[in-house]
Design a protein around this motif. Structure first.
Motif, short mmCIF file in Angstrom:
data_model
loop_
_atom_site.label_atom_id
_atom_site.label_comp_id
_atom_site.label_asym_id
_atom_site.label_seq_id
_atom_site.Cartn_x
_atom_site.Cartn_y
_atom_site.Cartn_z
N ARG A 123 0.82 -1.20 0.00
CA ARG A 123 0.00 0.00 0.00
C ARG A 123 0.86 1.26 0.00
N THR A 124 1.98 1.23 0.70
CA THR A 124 2.84 2.42 0.75
C THR A 124 3.53 2.66 -0.58
N LEU A 135 -1.41 6.67 5.98
CA LEU A 135 -0.03 6.19 5.88
C LEU A 135 0.82 6.70 7.03
N ARG A 169 7.35 8.54 0.16
CA ARG A 169 6.10 8.95 -0.49
C ARG A 169 5.66 10.34 -0.06
N HIS A 170 6.12 10.79 1.09
CA HIS A 170 5.78 12.12 1.59
C HIS A 170 6.89 13.12 1.31
N GLY A 216 0.42 15.41 3.78
CA GLY A 216 0.56 13.98 3.94
C GLY A 216 -0.74 13.23 3.76
N ASP A 217 -0.61 11.92 3.89
CA ASP A 217 -1.75 11.01 3.87
C ASP A 217 -1.92 10.49 5.30
N LYS A 218 -3.07 10.77 5.91
CA LYS A 218 -3.26 10.48 7.33
C LYS A 218 -3.15 9.00 7.61
N VAL A 255 0.26 8.24 -3.75
CA VAL A 255 -0.59 8.79 -2.69
C VAL A 255 -0.92 10.24 -3.01
N SER A 256 -2.03 10.70 -2.48
CA SER A 256 -2.45 12.08 -2.62
C SER A 256 -2.24 12.78 -1.28
N LEU A 257 -1.46 13.85 -1.29
CA LEU A 257 -1.08 14.54 -0.07
C LEU A 257 -2.00 15.73 0.20
N HIS A 258 -2.42 15.84 1.46
CA HIS A 258 -3.27 16.95 1.89
C HIS A 258 -2.73 17.47 3.22
#
Length: 459
Positions: A305-306, A355, A434-435, A351-353, A310-313
């Motif tokens: 999954r990592t 992950l 990923r972040h 970030g993705d909460k 990913v979509s960062l917010h």
């Protein structure tokens, strides 16, 4: 599911939109040219009729109270020499009373009068044929006996139409040839312009899942280069995804082989046991192996999954860290570990909460598992410039300098304690990447370990 019907090809659409307007403009040009030719022909005929009616009126001269007709036969033959384009004329005085010319010439449909003796032009039908007529009415005689004379000259409009057709033919035929040459050039240009797309199509057709190399377009328009670049990015993403899938399958197959073999072996031995106590021991080993296998599967799934996009917010990493610390407190108490939190009240990171929660869970799980009883584990958040740090520090036995360099490797373990699978910190490092951040490991003096997750601050 049925495939949508394919529309017109790009080549046909381009040819349609390039050649159809050309055809429409050619037809409009033909109609316009015909009308212009008719107009010029009408002006030519009007000018000729005006000159003819004036010349004819000059041949009829007043003589006292009568008229002298000076119209030699040669002049009459000139007017009537072309049987296909005959000129009809009539002189009448008083108007309507035949004097000279064609006695069947129709009278004008309106009263002809011009103070300046200017000819009047109009259309009429004679013997079923359209004609163009010029007429003039003149006065003669003395003041005591004034009289009037009407002179009419007519010419068939067939000549006008023939002249217009010839003019249109002479103008449109070269335009038609030019249109044919232009159509050929347009077709050749469209075919040449679409050639890079056909090359791109053939290169894509040659790609397989085993070969997803980038597309090479050395000579192509800018738009095709942009399309090729977008496809190359897609191929790169697909190649990375397939590589990750393949690596995941290889890792899963490799790591699950040993615990599954152990489970099978323990169950076979358990089925052979006759003593309840020995059977219970075997079942406990089966249970432990099953837990380890389940943990390994969960870690492998987390790792897969990592590795996905990913979509960062913007999220509050400090609030998330406090929440995770509270969730792990009961397990820390049960393990004899003092778990605490230090740091910011608010720390915003892109970030993705889900992950980031997974990363903190793995860090705390590792610290509780390997630091031992009667130790302290601290989850800390703070900022350094434009960097936000999420750290988990323990005062357990720690790691040697050699082990610190390998701590983020997949399936590497510094301890043979049961329960681990060597993926927790590898997952943390992948999540940091990923972040757009990094994960680092530091030794704590006099003993202990600190894992630091460095992330960019939300602008």
């Amino acid at each position: 599911m049925s495939q949508p019907a394919a529309g017109l090809s790009l080549r046909r659409q381009l040819l349609l939109w390039l050649l159809l307007p050309q055809l429409v403009l050619w037809l409009m040009g033909g109609v316009l040219a015909f009308r212009v030719a008719l107009s010029y022909a009408e002006k030519t005929i009007d000018q000729s009729l005006t000159q003819s009616v004036r010349a004819l009126s000059r041949q009829v001269k007043p003589l006292g109270s009568g008229l002298l007709v000076d119209f030699p036969r040669a002049a009459q033959d000139i007017l009537e020499q072309d049987p296909t384009d005959r000129v009809f004329y009539m002189v009448s005085s008083p108007p309507g009373s035949f004097l000279l010319g064609n006695s069947k010439f129709p009278r004008p449909p309106f009263t002809i009068y011009s103070p300046e003796n200017e000819p009047v032009l109009y259309d009429l039908v004679m013997d079923g044929k359209p004609m163009r007529v010029a007429a003039v009415e003149l006065g003669f005689g003395d003041g005591l006996t004034p009289q009037r004379m009407q002179v009419q000259v007519a010419k068939s409009l067939a000549v006008q139409q023939r002249f217009a057709r010839e003019l249109v033919r002479d103008v449109l035929f070269p335009l038609l040839l030019m249109g044919a040459v232009l159509s050929f050039l347009v077709y050749a240009g469209v075919r040449r312009g679409l050639a890079p797309l056909h090359k791109l199509e053939s290169q894509l057709a040659d790609r397989t899942t085993a070969s997803l190399s980038p597309i090479e377009m050395t000579q192509a328009p800018q738009e095709v280069h942009s399309l090729a670049n977008a496809l190359n990015q897609l191929l790169t993403t697909l190649r990375r995804s397939l590589s990750q899938e393949k690596r995941f399958l290889n890792d899963a197959a490799h790591q699950l082989r040993t615990p599954l073999a152990g489970l099978i072996s323990q169950t076979e031995l358990a089925m052979q046991e006759t003593q309840p106590q020995a059977l219970k021991q075997r079942l406990e080993k089966v249970h432990t192996g099953a837990q380890r296998s389940a943990h390994l599967v969960n870690q492998l799934l987390s790792l897969a999954r990592t590795e996905a996009e990913v979509s960062l917010h913007p999220i509050n990493a400090a609030a998330l860290a406090r929440e995770v610390a509270r969730e792990w407190t009961p397990r820390a108490v049960a393990a004899g570990v003092d778990l605490g939190y230090e740091g910011e009240d608010t720390m915003m990171v892109p970030g993705d909460k889900l992950l980031l929660r997974e990363a903190l869970n793995n860090l705390i799980d590792n610290a509780l598992r390997y630091s031992g009883r009667n130790t302290a584990v601290t989850l800390r958040t703070h900022t350094e410039g434009n960097t936000c740090l999420l750290e988990v520090e323990d005062n357990g036995p720690g790691l040697s300098a050699n082990d610190l360099s390998r701590v983020f490797e997949r399936f590497w373990r510094a301890s043979e304690m049961p329960g681990g699978c060597g993926l927790g910190l590898a997952i943390v490092a992948e999540i940091a990447q990923r972040h757009r951040g990094t994960a680092s490991a530091y030794a704590v003096m006099p003993h202990g370990l600190r894992i630091s997750l460095s992330l960019p601050k939300t602008p």
